[in-house]
Each structure stands twice: as structure tokens, then as C-alpha cells.
Scaffold this active site. Structure first.
Site, PDB file in Angstrom:
ATOM      1  N   CYS A   1       0.819  -1.227   0.000  1.00 64.19           N
ATOM      2  CA  CYS A   1       0.000   0.000   0.000  1.00 64.19           C
ATOM      3  C   CYS A   1       0.849   1.272   0.000  1.00 64.19           C
ATOM      4  O   CYS A   1       0.356   2.349  -0.330  1.00 64.19           O
ATOM      5  CB  CYS A   1      -0.942   0.003   1.192  1.00 64.19           C
ATOM      6  SG  CYS A   1      -2.089  -1.381   1.184  1.00 64.19           S
TER       7      CYS A   1
ATOM      8  N   HIS B   1      -3.259   7.363   2.075  1.00 66.45           N
ATOM      9  CA  HIS B   1      -3.650   6.066   1.503  1.00 66.45           C
ATOM     10  C   HIS B   1      -5.071   5.761   1.980  1.00 66.45           C
ATOM     11  O   HIS B   1      -5.390   5.902   3.157  1.00 66.45           O
ATOM     12  CB  HIS B   1      -2.668   4.995   1.988  1.00 66.45           C
ATOM     13  CG  HIS B   1      -3.148   3.603   1.748  1.00 66.45           C
ATOM     14  ND1 HIS B   1      -3.666   3.198   0.538  1.00 66.45           N
ATOM     15  CD2 HIS B   1      -3.199   2.516   2.576  1.00 66.45           C
ATOM     16  CE1 HIS B   1      -3.999   1.912   0.629  1.00 66.45           C
ATOM     17  NE2 HIS B   1      -3.741   1.485   1.851  1.00 66.45           N
TER      18      HIS B   1
ATOM     19  N   ASN C   1      -9.954  -0.226  -0.471  1.00 63.61           N
ATOM     20  CA  ASN C   1      -8.492  -0.143  -0.432  1.00 63.61           C
ATOM     21  C   ASN C   1      -7.947  -0.677  -1.760  1.00 63.61           C
ATOM     22  O   ASN C   1      -8.011  -1.870  -2.021  1.00 63.61           O
ATOM     23  CB  ASN C   1      -7.975  -0.969   0.754  1.00 63.61           C
ATOM     24  CG  ASN C   1      -6.477  -0.854   0.932  1.00 63.61           C
ATOM     25  OD1 ASN C   1      -5.763  -0.406   0.026  1.00 63.61           O
ATOM     26  ND2 ASN C   1      -5.985  -1.262   2.077  1.00 63.61           N
TER      27      ASN C   1
END
Ligand code: ACO
Length: 325
Positions: A115, A252, A282
Site C-alpha cells: 500500500c 492512503h 483499499n
């Protein structure tokens, strides 16, 4: 080192057409939309079509970023794709993007920091530009996480989605007595002692399979806010800025609770936080450029704005990039 900075000249993003809502997921695993929204803020995610690979998503986002920058693919010296879901073990997804774009003069490679991939890739691009090794760099975060999810595991499959985002970085000379534009500071960290808290249980060298994503969600949550706050505070210290100087905080997009808790700990006004997690879940390395593209295109991010990007993910890896738009 040349006295030049990496300035964002254009952004673009792409979400696949197919949308999977929380209600759709509740037909696959034992969950409810209420549980997902309350714990994560996610309302829906996009899923790549069977014939779409990560490079296809990346190529569309890249073309949009090139258009936004007003340049052609041949103007690009370097293409960096941040991904944990490459088309193949090798060659790099980035060379497929290079081919799709018709770039024949540059070079391309992938980086893998889960990520945190986009923040890592921006940091690499910034270093290449400052060192004079490249003048125009396409930085892409692109993922097809739907392909590595265990669709029988409700603790993970509700959280992730597919997508891609891209930014064009160009070298710009620093001019004395002018407001500094471009990337001002980058701070990267990792700690491999946490590598088994969020991982994929397969790979070419270990199992000769692709594997599925496994995560100790509570452990990730426990560490996320502290790690994020650490690298953002480092960026403030290195640049002599504070939370009050920020125009936009673009984190993020993993989980609304992590984002809100991080902003609160850092003293960042929630109105300055760009949040898109509800619309795509996500998307790992793609999530920051997806959110950045939304905030640029809807006019929130304006020239001169101080913008903080940050991410934390598997490894653990984490990092921040502070830039002046
Ligand atoms: N639907 C319904 N119930 C569920 C679901 C679901 N999808 N998933 C788990 N549960 C249940 C569990 O089985 C458990 O039930 P039990 O009490 O009967 O055993 C209960 O909900 C609580 O489970 P927890 O795991 O303790 O739930 P928690 O409140 O911690 O929320 C979550 C889970 C959302 C994953 C949270 O831990 C989290 O947000 N962690 C961060 C994970 C993350 O964002 N990862 C992204 C990658 S890393 C990054 O990008 C930063």
C-alpha cells in the site's frame, strides 16, 4: 545534484466499470453493509473485468495523466509502476505499460511496497529527477487485488478493490526567491519484523502459486496511526512546516477510521482530508493517485497548495511525500 525539483505536471486515474457494493458482497460472505461502513467507511469497490490485467488499468490511468500534462508518451524518460499484483512474475508490468503507450525511448520498472507503493515510487522518481537521471517520469500505482483475495474470508475480501492512478513528474529548475514548487521532502520506513501481519501466502520462490492475502486486521490497525504520524511529523520537521500550513492531506485510502485517527493525532483539520475510500475501498498502491486525481479535477487542489501524501501497508512499509502543488 542539479538544483531542480520534481513538479507534478498532470494526474489521471481509472476505476474498472464493474461495481461491487457492500450488499453484493453480503451475498458472497456472512457480512452486512452496516458492519463494513461502520468499521471501514467503504461502500463499494470496482472489480477488473476478466480480460483486464493490472497493466491495462495502469495504461488508461497513464494516458489520462499524459493528456492532463499535455505531453506525449514519447516525452517520458522513465515509467515506474508500483504494484503488488503484477500481470506476471516477470517481466515488469511497467514494460507492458511502456509498450501499450508506444514509448520506445525510455525505460520502465516496477516497485513493490504494497500500500506504500505510490509513496515509494514518488520518492524514487524525485531522486532520479534531482540527480538528473530523468526529466519526465510517469509514476503509476495500479492493482487488481480482487485476484489475490480469498473470497471466502470476510475479514479481508470486504476491504479491497481494483484501480489505477498516475502522476507525471517533470524536472523544474529551482528559482531563487520564488515559492518552491514540487516535491519538498520524502520519508520512507519499513520494519520487516511485521511482515507476517499482512502478506500473501504464495509466491514463485516459496510455493510456486500466486497465493491469497492474509491479514491480522487488529494488528495493522494498532500500528497504522503511530507509523503514519511518525513519517508525517518527520516531513513537517524537515520542511519547517506544520499541520496548519497544509492545504490538503491525501492519505492512503484503506480505512476511514485509520485516516480520521491519523488526522486527529496530527492536528490536521478534517476538512483538509481528501477521502475517497467509500467509492473504491483499499486499492493499495493505486489509492493515493486515485484520491489525488479526484481532488485535482474537482478543483480542491490549487497551484501553491501544500499537499501531504502518506501511506502504510504490508511489510510493514510506510512513508510520506510533502509537495507544493
Ligand atoms: N462482517 C461481519 N463481521 C466481521 C467481518 C465482516 N466483514 N469481518 C470480521 N468480522 C467479525 C469477526 O469475525 C469478529 O467476530 P467475533 O467477535 O465473533 O470473533 C468481529 O467481527 C470483530 O473482529 P475484529 O477483527 O476484531 O474487528 P475490528 O473491529 O478490528 O475490524 C477491521 C476489523 C475492519 C479489519 C479492522 O481491524 C481494521 O480496519 N484494520 C486495519 C486493516 C486495514 O485497513 N488493512 C488494509 C491494509 S493495511 C493498510 O492499508 C493500512
Amino acid at each position: 545534484m542539479l538544483n531542480q525539483r520534481a513538479v507534478v505536471a498532470g494526474v489521471g486515474s481509472y476505476l474498472p466499470e464493474k461495481v461491487m457494493t457492500n450488499d453484493d458482497i453480503s451475498k458472497i460472505v456472512d457480512t452486512t453493509s452496516e458492519w463494513i461502513v461502520q468499521r471501514t467507511g467503504i461502500e463499494r469497490r470496482h472489480i477488473a473485468a476478466d480480460d483486464q490485467n493490472t497493466s491495462d488499468l495502469a495504461t488508461i490511468a497513464a494516458k489520462r495523466a499524459l493528456d492532463d500534462a499535455g505531453i506525449s508518451a514519447q516525452d517520458v524518460d522513465l515509467i515506474i509502476v508500483a504494484t503488488s499484483t503484477p500481470d506476471f512474475t516477470f517481466p515488469a508490468t511497467a514494460v507492458s505499460v511502456q509498450y501499450n503507450l508506444g514509448n520506445t525511448t525510455g525505460y520502465a520498472f516496477d516497485i513493490q511496497a504494497v500500500c506504500s507503493g505510490f509513496v515509494y515510487a514518488m520518492t524514487i522518481a524525485d531522486s532520479f529527477i534531482r540527480a538528473g537521471n530523468a526529466s519526465t517520469i510517469l509514476v503509476i500505482g495500479a492493482e487488481t487485488f480482487s485476484r489475490i483475495l480469498d473470497w471466502t474470508d470476510r475479514t479481508t475480501c470486504v476491504l479491497f478493490g481494483d484501480g489505477a492512478g498516475a502522476a507525471v513528474l517533470r524536472a523544474q529548475p529551482v528559482v531563487e526567491d520564488q515559492l518552491e514548487q514540487g516535491i519538498l521532502s520524502c520519508h520512507l520506513r519499513s520494519d520487516g519484523s511485521h511482515r507476517q501481519k499482512l502478506y500473501v501466502d504464495g509466491g514463485p520462490s516459496s510455493t510456486q502459486t500466486t497465493g491469497h492475502l492474509r491479514m491480522q486486521g487488529r494488528e495493522v490497525f494498532k500500528h497504522a496511526v503511530g507509523m503514519i504520524s511518525g513519517v508525517v511529523t518527520d516531513a513537517f520537521a524537515a520542511s519547517g512546516t506544520t499541520a496548519d500550513d497544509l492545504a490538503w492531506f491525501i492519505p492512503h485510502q484503506a480505512n476511514r477510521r485509520i485516516i480520521e485517527a491519523s488526522a486527529e493525532k496530527l492536528g490536521i483539520d478534517i476538512d483538509k482530508v481528501v477521502m475517497t475510500v467509500e467509492g473504491h475501498g483499499n486499492t493499495s498502491a493505486a489509492s493515493i493517485p486515485l484520491a489525488l486525481d479526484v481532488a485535482v479535477k474537482d478543483g480542491r487542489v490549487q497551484r501553491g497548495d501544500l499537499v501531504m501524501l502518506e501511506a502504510m501497508g504490508g511489510g510493514f512499509t510506510w512513508g510520506s511525500v510533502l509537495l507544493r502543488w
